[in-house]
Design a protein around this motif. Structure first.
Motif, PDB file in Angstrom:
ATOM      1  N   MET A 110       0.950  -1.379   0.162  1.00 41.97           N
ATOM      2  CA  MET A 110       0.098  -0.124  -0.127  1.00 41.97           C
ATOM      3  C   MET A 110       0.821   1.287  -0.085  1.00 41.97           C
ATOM      4  SD  MET A 110      -1.572  -0.154   4.021  1.00 41.97           S
ATOM      5  CE  MET A 110      -2.570   1.061   3.754  1.00 41.97           C
ATOM      6  N   ASP A 111       0.282   2.300  -0.354  1.00 40.33           N
ATOM      7  CA  ASP A 111       1.047   3.554  -0.301  1.00 40.33           C
ATOM      8  C   ASP A 111       1.019   4.315   0.981  1.00 40.33           C
ATOM      9  OD1 ASP A 111       1.126   3.242  -3.041  1.00 40.33           O
ATOM     10  OD2 ASP A 111      -0.084   5.161  -3.574  1.00 40.33           O
ATOM     11  N   ALA A 112       2.047   5.054   1.018  1.00 47.28           N
ATOM     12  CA  ALA A 112       2.296   5.693   2.352  1.00 47.28           C
ATOM     13  C   ALA A 112       1.272   6.965   2.702  1.00 47.28           C
ATOM     14  CB  ALA A 112       3.525   6.070   2.654  1.00 47.28           C
ATOM     15  N   ASP A 113       0.681   7.655   1.721  1.00 42.79           N
ATOM     16  CA  ASP A 113      -0.169   8.801   2.028  1.00 42.79           C
ATOM     17  C   ASP A 113      -1.513   8.627   2.190  1.00 42.79           C
ATOM     18  OD1 ASP A 113      -0.932   7.351  -0.401  1.00 42.79           O
ATOM     19  OD2 ASP A 113      -0.431   9.155  -1.944  1.00 42.79           O
ATOM     20  N   LEU A 114      -1.743   7.554   2.569  1.00 45.04           N
ATOM     21  CA  LEU A 114      -3.239   7.260   3.141  1.00 45.04           C
ATOM     22  C   LEU A 114      -4.122   7.278   2.085  1.00 45.04           C
ATOM     23  CD1 LEU A 114      -2.669   8.471   6.651  1.00 45.04           C
ATOM     24  CD2 LEU A 114      -3.373   6.164   6.287  1.00 45.04           C
ATOM     25  N   GLN A 115      -3.873   7.220   0.918  1.00 47.42           N
ATOM     26  CA  GLN A 115      -4.780   7.099  -0.263  1.00 47.42           C
ATOM     27  C   GLN A 115      -5.658   5.953  -0.339  1.00 47.42           C
ATOM     28  OE1 GLN A 115      -2.451   8.835  -3.670  1.00 47.42           O
ATOM     29  NE2 GLN A 115      -4.474  10.372  -3.610  1.00 47.42           N
ATOM     30  N   HIS A 116      -4.604   4.731   0.118  1.00 46.63           N
ATOM     31  CA  HIS A 116      -5.272   3.571   0.154  1.00 46.63           C
ATOM     32  C   HIS A 116      -5.670   3.274   1.642  1.00 46.63           C
ATOM     33  CE1 HIS A 116      -2.139   2.383  -3.244  1.00 46.63           C
ATOM     34  NE2 HIS A 116      -3.326   2.919  -3.522  1.00 46.63           N
ATOM     35  N   GLU A 216      -8.170  11.088  -0.007  1.00 46.84           N
ATOM     36  CA  GLU A 216      -7.230  12.449  -0.411  1.00 46.84           C
ATOM     37  C   GLU A 216      -5.784  12.065   0.113  1.00 46.84           C
ATOM     38  OE1 GLU A 216      -7.979  15.611  -1.684  1.00 46.84           O
ATOM     39  OE2 GLU A 216      -9.685  14.468  -2.723  1.00 46.84           O
ATOM     40  N   ARG A 217      -4.827  12.610  -0.422  1.00 49.68           N
ATOM     41  CA  ARG A 217      -3.472  12.393  -0.066  1.00 49.68           C
ATOM     42  C   ARG A 217      -3.398  13.210   1.173  1.00 49.68           C
ATOM     43  NH1 ARG A 217       1.912  12.573  -0.488  1.00 49.68           N
ATOM     44  NH2 ARG A 217       2.509  10.945  -2.198  1.00 49.68           N
ATOM     45  N   GLN A 218      -2.848  12.850   2.528  1.00 55.04           N
ATOM     46  CA  GLN A 218      -2.742  13.337   3.585  1.00 55.04           C
ATOM     47  C   GLN A 218      -1.956  14.434   3.602  1.00 55.04           C
ATOM     48  OE1 GLN A 218      -4.539  13.079   6.690  1.00 55.04           O
ATOM     49  NE2 GLN A 218      -5.901  11.954   5.465  1.00 55.04           N
TER      50      GLN A 218
END
Ligand code: UDP
Ligand code: MG
Length: 344
Positions: A110-116, A216-218
């Motif tokens: 998973m991505d780190a930016d909390l989009q997932h 949304e990207r955090q």
């Protein structure tokens, strides 16, 4: 072989650190602000959902102190491990390194930016326990992205479907759960050009999709410009298809046929009606047209030769500067073996 043969290695296996049930692999490039939040969300989701887990963050040449954040996170929770590259190698390679270091029976990428959304992992786990081995997240809609980006994505999937021998599920990205068997299959693929979306589909195994809403990207901004996405798309096409090369061949064949017929036409016309000189502009135009086609074909061949060159150099896929965590367990990573193991 006798069925009751003793298993002398059992004692050794027991004393070795147990494999966690789930590994979470996260590629990280300048995500210092997002990491603590991600860990917090993951912890609350995973508590009770799996018997044991580990997290493997691959710091892909961050310059914003992501690695020090990861060190702090590891100090407060040893289940959080990190691998730090010597420079930025790109997301695809970061994922490959994460898979090399993951030891779980299942691996979530998973991505780190909390989009997932971490909550989707629960659905992945349910599907995994049903028996699926290759479970991909599918974006419910791409409304968060610009219309242009969506248009290009759509066109890419269409071209890939008609060119490639591998079918890509639409809207599926890197957010997914892979069973150990799938991870081992992926790790056994030797290529350096890693178009992982295609590789996940190529290895097969019982697969299913789970839709999720892209959040949304955090913090921070996306690292993928249009230029990067274009070169990524061409990488994908060229590593999964030789159709572009065939297009050049067929264009050549068609043009050769047309020129044969026109030669016959001009010959007949000259024999019947004699010669006249005009036709200079059409000559120039056709010369330019054909040299253009030749250059395009040469360029296409060059792209493939370049990729062959990159593969035959056999450089390691990535170089590791530092490892954080891993409880001193041996990490076996055949693709980064240019460096001696650096376990801290
Ligand atoms: N990423 C990476 N290396 C890169 C670029 C991005 O590891 O060179 C990571 C990034 O930290 C994030 C994930 O890949 O965890 C997705 O990146 P991003 O959010 O920028 O892409 P987008 O969501 O816009 O496609
Ligand atoms: Mg993102």
């Amino acid at each position: 072989m006798s069925e009751t043969s003793p298993a002398p290695s059992l004692a050794v296996q027991r004393s070795a650190p147990a494999r966690p049930e789930l590994s979470i692999v996260v590629p990280v490039h300048n995500e210092a602000d997002n990491l603590p939040l991600l860990v917090e969300r993951l912890k609350s989701v995973l508590t009770g959902a799996v018997s044991s887990w580990e997290m493997i963050c691959v710091d892909d040449g961050s310059r914003d102190g992501s690695l020090s954040v990861l060190r702090l996170l590891n100090a407060s929770d040893p289940r959080i491990n990190a691998v730090s590259f010597s420079r930025n190698f790109g997301k695809e390679i970061a994922i490959a390194a994460g898979l090399d270091h993951a030891s779980g029976d299942a691996v979530v990428i998973m991505d780190a930016d909390l989009q997932h959304p971490p909550e989707t992992i629960l659905t992945f786990l349910a599907k995994w326990r049903e028996g699926y081995l290759n479970i991909y997240g599918q974006r419910a809609d791409r409304s968060g992205e610009s219309r242009l980006k969506r248009g290009f994505a759509k066109a890419f999937y269409r071209v890939f479907a008609s060119f490639g021998e591998t079918e890509l599920p639409e809207g599926a990205g890197d957010f997914r759960l892979l069973d150990r068997r799938v991870v081992d299959a992926l790790r056994a693929l030797p290529e350096r050009a890693r178009f992982s979306k295609g590789l996940y589909a190529w290895v097969g195994f019982p697969s299913t999709g789970v839709t999720f809403e892209v959040a949304e990207r955090q913090h921070g901004v996306t690292k993928f410009s249009f230029r990067k996405l274009f070169s990524f798309a061409f990488d994908g096409l060229s590593s999964f298809s030789t159709v572009p090369l065939k297009v050049a061949t067929w264009t050549g064949v068609i043009i050769a046929l047309i020129s044969t017929f026109s030669a016959m036409f001009f010959l007949l016309r000259t024999l019947l009606y004699g010669t006249d000189l005009p036709g200079f502009p059409s000559l120039i135009v056709s010369i330019m047209f054909f040299s253009g086609i030749q250059l395009i074909s040469l360029g296409l061949i060059g792209e493939y030769v370049g990729r062959i060159f990159a593969e035959v150099k056999r450089r390691p896929l990535y170089l590791i500067g530092e490892r954080v965590g891993f409880n001193a367990r041996a990490v076996d990573h055949p693709r980064g073996d240019a460096l001696p193991p650096l376990i801290r």
